[in-house]
Structures are given as structure tokens and as C-alpha cells.
Design a protein around this motif. Structure first.
Motif, mmCIF file in Angstrom:
data_model
loop_
_atom_site.group_PDB
_atom_site.id
_atom_site.type_symbol
_atom_site.label_atom_id
_atom_site.label_comp_id
_atom_site.label_asym_id
_atom_site.label_seq_id
_atom_site.Cartn_x
_atom_site.Cartn_y
_atom_site.Cartn_z
ATOM 1 N N ASN A 259 3.313 46.704 29.228
ATOM 2 C CA ASN A 259 2.435 46.882 28.065
ATOM 3 C C ASN A 259 3.116 46.510 26.747
ATOM 4 O O ASN A 259 2.622 46.846 25.677
ATOM 5 C CB ASN A 259 1.919 48.324 28.006
ATOM 6 N N VAL A 260 4.259 45.831 26.837
ATOM 7 C CA VAL A 260 4.989 45.399 25.642
ATOM 8 C C VAL A 260 5.198 43.887 25.717
ATOM 9 O O VAL A 260 5.653 43.367 26.743
ATOM 10 C CB VAL A 260 6.357 46.105 25.540
ATOM 11 N N VAL A 261 4.854 43.195 24.654
ATOM 12 C CA VAL A 261 5.143 41.763 24.591
ATOM 13 C C VAL A 261 6.662 41.575 24.732
ATOM 14 O O VAL A 261 7.430 42.166 23.965
ATOM 15 C CB VAL A 261 4.658 41.165 23.261
ATOM 16 N N PRO A 262 7.116 40.780 25.716
ATOM 17 C CA PRO A 262 8.557 40.632 25.937
ATOM 18 C C PRO A 262 9.259 40.057 24.713
ATOM 19 O O PRO A 262 8.902 38.984 24.226
ATOM 20 C CB PRO A 262 8.649 39.676 27.128
ATOM 21 N N ALA A 263 10.258 40.796 24.241
ATOM 22 C CA ALA A 263 11.009 40.348 23.068
ATOM 23 C C ALA A 263 12.336 39.716 23.437
ATOM 24 O O ALA A 263 12.961 39.058 22.594
ATOM 25 C CB ALA A 263 11.259 41.536 22.135
ATOM 26 N N GLU A 264 12.813 39.904 24.668
ATOM 27 C CA GLU A 264 14.058 39.270 25.107
ATOM 28 C C GLU A 264 13.952 38.921 26.582
ATOM 29 O O GLU A 264 13.619 39.785 27.405
ATOM 30 C CB GLU A 264 15.265 40.183 24.873
ATOM 31 N N VAL A 265 14.215 37.692 26.893
ATOM 32 C CA VAL A 265 14.208 37.210 28.274
ATOM 33 C C VAL A 265 15.491 36.437 28.499
ATOM 34 O O VAL A 265 15.883 35.595 27.672
ATOM 35 C CB VAL A 265 12.977 36.320 28.539
ATOM 36 N N THR A 266 16.175 36.728 29.602
ATOM 37 C CA THR A 266 17.424 36.045 29.906
ATOM 38 C C THR A 266 17.310 35.282 31.212
ATOM 39 O O THR A 266 16.588 35.678 32.132
ATOM 40 C CB THR A 266 18.605 37.032 29.986
ATOM 41 N N MET A 267 18.027 34.175 31.268
ATOM 42 C CA MET A 267 18.028 33.301 32.438
ATOM 43 C C MET A 267 19.452 32.869 32.758
ATOM 44 O O MET A 267 20.330 32.884 31.889
ATOM 45 C CB MET A 267 17.171 32.044 32.173
ATOM 46 N N GLU A 268 19.650 32.471 34.002
ATOM 47 C CA GLU A 268 20.868 31.784 34.411
ATOM 48 C C GLU A 268 20.469 30.521 35.156
ATOM 49 O O GLU A 268 19.395 30.462 35.762
ATOM 50 C CB GLU A 268 21.735 32.662 35.326
ATOM 51 N N SER A 269 21.317 29.523 35.100
ATOM 52 C CA SER A 269 21.020 28.287 35.813
ATOM 53 C C SER A 269 22.303 27.508 36.054
ATOM 54 O O SER A 269 23.331 27.753 35.410
ATOM 55 C CB SER A 269 20.035 27.423 35.013
ATOM 56 N N TYR A 270 22.237 26.581 36.995
ATOM 57 C CA TYR A 270 23.243 25.538 37.146
ATOM 58 C C TYR A 270 22.577 24.205 36.810
ATOM 59 O O TYR A 270 21.380 24.018 37.039
ATOM 60 C CB TYR A 270 23.746 25.401 38.585
ATOM 61 N N VAL A 271 23.363 23.282 36.321
ATOM 62 C CA VAL A 271 22.982 21.880 36.264
ATOM 63 C C VAL A 271 24.037 21.125 37.052
ATOM 64 O O VAL A 271 25.198 21.042 36.632
ATOM 65 C CB VAL A 271 22.892 21.357 34.820
ATOM 66 N N ARG A 272 23.644 20.600 38.204
ATOM 67 C CA ARG A 272 24.592 19.934 39.104
ATOM 68 C C ARG A 272 24.337 18.425 39.123
ATOM 69 O O ARG A 272 23.203 17.976 38.961
ATOM 70 C CB ARG A 272 24.430 20.435 40.547
ATOM 71 N N ALA A 273 25.377 17.663 39.401
ATOM 72 C CA ALA A 273 25.237 16.228 39.616
ATOM 73 C C ALA A 273 26.509 15.691 40.264
ATOM 74 O O ALA A 273 27.533 16.381 40.335
ATOM 75 C CB ALA A 273 24.948 15.492 38.312
ATOM 76 N N LYS A 274 26.427 14.448 40.715
ATOM 77 C CA LYS A 274 27.504 13.862 41.511
ATOM 78 C C LYS A 274 28.750 13.554 40.692
ATOM 79 O O LYS A 274 29.869 13.625 41.195
ATOM 80 C CB LYS A 274 27.005 12.584 42.195
ATOM 81 N N THR A 275 28.556 13.169 39.418
ATOM 82 C CA THR A 275 29.685 12.807 38.565
ATOM 83 C C THR A 275 29.653 13.641 37.288
ATOM 84 O O THR A 275 28.613 14.196 36.919
ATOM 85 C CB THR A 275 29.643 11.320 38.178
ATOM 86 N N ILE A 276 30.784 13.691 36.616
ATOM 87 C CA ILE A 276 30.852 14.440 35.366
ATOM 88 C C ILE A 276 29.912 13.829 34.332
ATOM 89 O O ILE A 276 29.229 14.556 33.589
ATOM 90 C CB ILE A 276 32.293 14.472 34.836
ATOM 91 N N ASP A 277 29.856 12.499 34.257
ATOM 92 C CA ASP A 277 28.949 11.862 33.297
ATOM 93 C C ASP A 277 27.500 12.226 33.595
ATOM 94 O O ASP A 277 26.714 12.474 32.669
ATOM 95 C CB ASP A 277 29.126 10.346 33.331
#
Length: 448
Positions: free
Chosen positions: A270-288
Motif C-alpha cells: 500500500n506504499v508507492v515504492p521509494a527504493e528498489v535495488t537490483m543486482e546483475s552481471y554483464v558477461r561477454a567473451k572479451t573485455i572489450d
């Protein structure tokens, strides 16, 4: 050393491992029965240390909060050749696994207990098989903390308190100088959905950046006055949808993977969310490719805050570097697979895996391998992961690693190739500069 001498040495080592097979299997099950998360592996470290000390090895502990190592052989000179054998101490979280700790959800559903069995098994073979003196090199047995990149709030607190700089255990070992004099590094990994006696030794893996994302809005009564609020959850959903809209722009050959989760979605319905937290990875084959994909992801995440008029903070932390295996070690390892299991046991597998491991960081500095071995049923990290062939899971990898070291360390040409390969890799300082470059925080504010 003649071929016959090498064969006799390897036979002695394998016999010594077989003589300890029951102890190795019991140890693996003991570790499995008491799973601990990264940088918390106190009891698991003690179990490894106990077996090292039973071999009269001098053991150093608390390498990076937890962890242990013991070195044998060598002459102590600055130029001695050093081969490292690694095993990972930590478990992961999967509360639905039947063997999960009921309080923490920790479970060895990635087979790190098998890695440790391989580590101590190789130590039994090389030490009790009296092989060390014939190698003219030092061998270091290393139990490493914190490979699984999780429990991140705990690790972030460790970073903020100055106890560690990096979330990954091998990264910390590199930073602290433990890897400086290694000339090669070998470990193994449980094969996913691979119950048969097969081995895949030559492949690469993705690198990644780890992310914390915080959206800030303004709370209000969700029913009576939602117009007075700024909905941070809507900002997060829009940000994630914007990320999804980027996926078609990622080149297939870059193996980009982005997989966010919401760790806090609001405080009350019943409260409009004022703080939302997330975690994620961004993966790929090379550093570039990681850098390029991460820039797109951050741009998309920022758009969610802009759309609702909220704030966003994006914290990027160093993930793991891509894994690159060394052909000289792979060739020796595969020869031993043929000898112990037969040609049919060699599986080409996939040339590149989109998962990640901090063994990739080690291979940025040192020639190494990270073979996948069979004996396991169910997917790694899943609730149905289990050992179905104890000899293949716990005993055979120890023999393969020990015999591979014997082949490489008794062959001057192989040693020279490995020294040359190491010379082409990053120094510790170059590595640290690169990985620290992943650390960044950006904010964007739209709240009145």
C-alpha cells in the motif's frame, strides 16, 4: 628422465592416490555435509589443512580471510619453476537442493567439494608417491576462497571495511602477491549434466562486470494518493525492459549475457515504492565486449529513472576475466586422459562457455587449464546436481592433474614453453590496473 622413469613415477603416484581413495571420498562427503559461502569457509579450510598437515606439510592459512596453501619441492631460488594446483572452498546458494543447509541455503551444487578432493588427492599422490624430488620444481597446493560471485552485500561490507578489495578469492590472491611466482596453474570443474567418464579440457569462458543498481523515488499512499509518489519499482521495470530492448544489438560472437534480479522491490503493497535495488552481471567473451555491452546496459538502466522522474545509482564492481587455456598443458592433460580413460573419454565440448570463473583471472597472468570432468548428474547450480560416479568425480581428476604435472615438469621443452607463455601475459600490476578499471559508480537524479 627417460620415458620409462616418467611412467614409473606416474604409476607410483596413481597407486598412492588409490591407496587413499577411501580417505579422499570421505573428505569430499565431509565437505559436502557442511557447505559454507565465500569468505566464510572457516570449517572447510580446517578440513583441508588437517589433511595437508597429515602429510607433514607446512601450511599457511588466512590467505584472503580464509584459504590455505602448502608448498613442497623446489630449491627456494628466485628462478625455480612453480606449479600450482587449485581447489575452491565455497558453496553456492540453492535452498531447494536436498543437501542445502537449512539456515543458509548453501550447498555444493557446483562440485567444489570435488575440486578439493582433487586437490588433496593430488597432494597424497605426489607426496606419498614420493614424486616431488623427481620433478625439479616446486608444487603448491592451494585451497582458494570465494569463487561463486554471490552474497554480495556481505562482500561489499568486507570491501568497505578494507578486509578485501575484490569479491573473488583468486583476484584477492593475485592482489596479495601469491600468484607472482607461479609458472602454471591447474584445477578441475564438475561437468554439467555429465554422468559419463568424459573430460573436456580446452575451452574459454566469458568475463563479466558485477552491478548494484538502486532506484530512488518518493513514497506515497498507493491507493489514496499515488500521484504524489515517484514509483521506483516502475523505474526498475522500465530500466530492465530497456535492457531487453538492447539484446538484439549484441553480436552473437560476443556471447553477451545480462541477467538482473530485483533484491528489494518495495516495503509494503500500500506504499508507492521509494527504493528498489537490483543486482546483475554483464558477461561477454572479451573485455572489450564486456565494456561495450555494459555501456549499453547502463544507458538503458538510466532511462528508467528518467522516465518516472526518479534517481538511479549504478555501481559497477570487477567481475571475472575471460578464461584462456594453455595448449601445452592441455596436450599433456589429454594424453593422460587417454592413458587413464581411453581416447573415447576426450570430449571436445563447446569451444566457448558463457559462464564465468575467477580461474579466468589466473590465466591472465599464468598459463593454466580448467578441465570439466564427468561423474555428475544434473546441471551445475541446480537442485538435481549430484555425484553419480565417486571414482570419476573425486579420484580420477587427482590422478589426471598429478600425472600432467609429472609430464610437464619432467620435460624441459614444456617448461620453457610455459615460461614463454607467462612472459606474454599481464604482470600483476597490469592486471590490477585492468580489473580496477571495471570499478565505477554513476548517478543520475530527476527527483524534484
Amino acid at each position: 628422465m627417460t620415458d620409462a622413469d616418467v611412467a614409473e613415477l606416474k604409476a607410483r603416484v596413481c597407486d598412492a592416490i588409490d591407496a587413499r581413495a577411501d580417505d579422499i571420498i570421505e573428505f569430499a562427503k565431509d565437505v559436502q555435509s557442511e557447505p559454507e559461502l565465500g569468505y566464510k569457509e572457516v570449517e572447510t579450510t580446517k578440513k583441508v589443512v588437517s589433511l595437508f598437515e597429515s602429510l607433514d606439510l607446512d601450511v599457511e592459512t588466512e590467505l584472503a580471510i580464509t584459504g590455505a596453501r602448502a608448498r613442497v619441492g623446489g630449491d627456494g631460488s628466485d628462478d625455480e619453476f612453480v606449479a600450482a594446483i587449485l581447489g575452491e572452498l565455497d558453496a553456492l546458494v540453492n535452498p531447494d537442493h536436498p543437501l542445502a543447509d537449512p539456515e543458509t541455503g548453501a550447498v555444493h551444487a557446483c562440485g567444489h567439494n570435488a575440486q578439493l578432493a582433487h586437490l588433496v588427492g593430488a597432494a597424497f599422490g605426489l607426496v606419498e608417491g614420493e614424486a616431488i624430488d623427481g620433478l625439479d620444481a616446486a608444487v603448491e597446493f592451494v585451497a582458494v576462497p570465494a569463487e561463486e560471485y554471490l552474497d554480495l552485500d556481505y562482500r561489499r561490507n568486507l570491501v568497505e571495511s578494507g578486509e578485501i578489495e575484490f569479491f573473488g578469492g583468486k583476484q584477492e590472491l593475485i592482489r596479495r602477491g601469491y600468484v607472482d611466482d607461479w609458472d602454471m596453474a591447474v584445477m578441475m570443474h564438475a561437468g554439467s549434466d555429465e554422468p559419463d567418464r568424459v573430460v573436456t579440457s580446452n575451452f574459454s569462458t566469458n568475463g563479466f562486470i558485477g552491478k548494484f543498481v538502486t532506484y530512488l523515488g518518493r513514497e506515497a499512499h498507493a491507493g489514496a494518493a499515488p500521484e504524489e509518489g515517484v514509483n521506483a519499482l516502475n523505474a526498475a521495470m522500465l530500466g530492465m525492459n530497456a535492457v531487453h530492448a538492447q539484446r538484439e544489438t549484441f553480436a552473437d560472437e560476443d556471447y553477451v549475457r545480462v541477467h538482473p534480479i530485483i533484491t528489494r522491490g518495495g516495503d509494503g503493497v500500500n506504499v508507492v515504492p521509494a527504493e528498489v535495488t537490483m543486482e546483475s552481471y554483464v558477461r561477454a567473451k572479451t573485455i572489450d565486449a564486456v565494456d561495450e555491452a555494459n555501456e549499453s546496459v547502463n544507458r538503458a538502466l538510466r532511462s528508467g529513472a528518467l522516465a518516472v522522474g526518479g534517481d538511479v545509482e549504478i555501481e559497477d564492481f570487477p567481475g571475472y576475466m575471460p578464461l584462456s587455456t594453455n595448449q601445452t598443458i592441455v596436450d599433456a592433460y589429454d594424453d593422460n586422459v587417454r592413458e587413464l580413460l581411453g581416447e573415447e573419454a576426450l570430449s571436445p565440448g563447446q569451444p566457448h562457455l558463457a559462464g564465468s570463473t575467477d580461474m579466468g583471472d589466473i590465466t591472465q597472468l599464468v598459463p593454466g587449464i580448467h578441465p570439466w570432468t564427468g561423474g555428475f548428474e544434473g546441471a551445475v547450480h541446480a537442485r538435481d546436481f549430484r555425484v553419480v560416479d565417486e571414482e570419476m568425480a573425486y579420484i580420477v581428476p587427482a590422478k589426471l592433474t598429478a600425472c600432467t604435472l609429472i609430464d610437464v615438469l619432467t620435460d624441459p621443452e614444456s617448461r620453457e614453453k610455459l615460461r614463454e607463455a607467462k612472459a606474454e601475459k599481464r604482470t600483476r600490476e597490469e592486471y590490477l590496473d585492468a580489473v580496477r578499471g571495471f570499478r565505477a559508480t554513476e548517478t543520475e537524479s530527476h527527483l524534484d
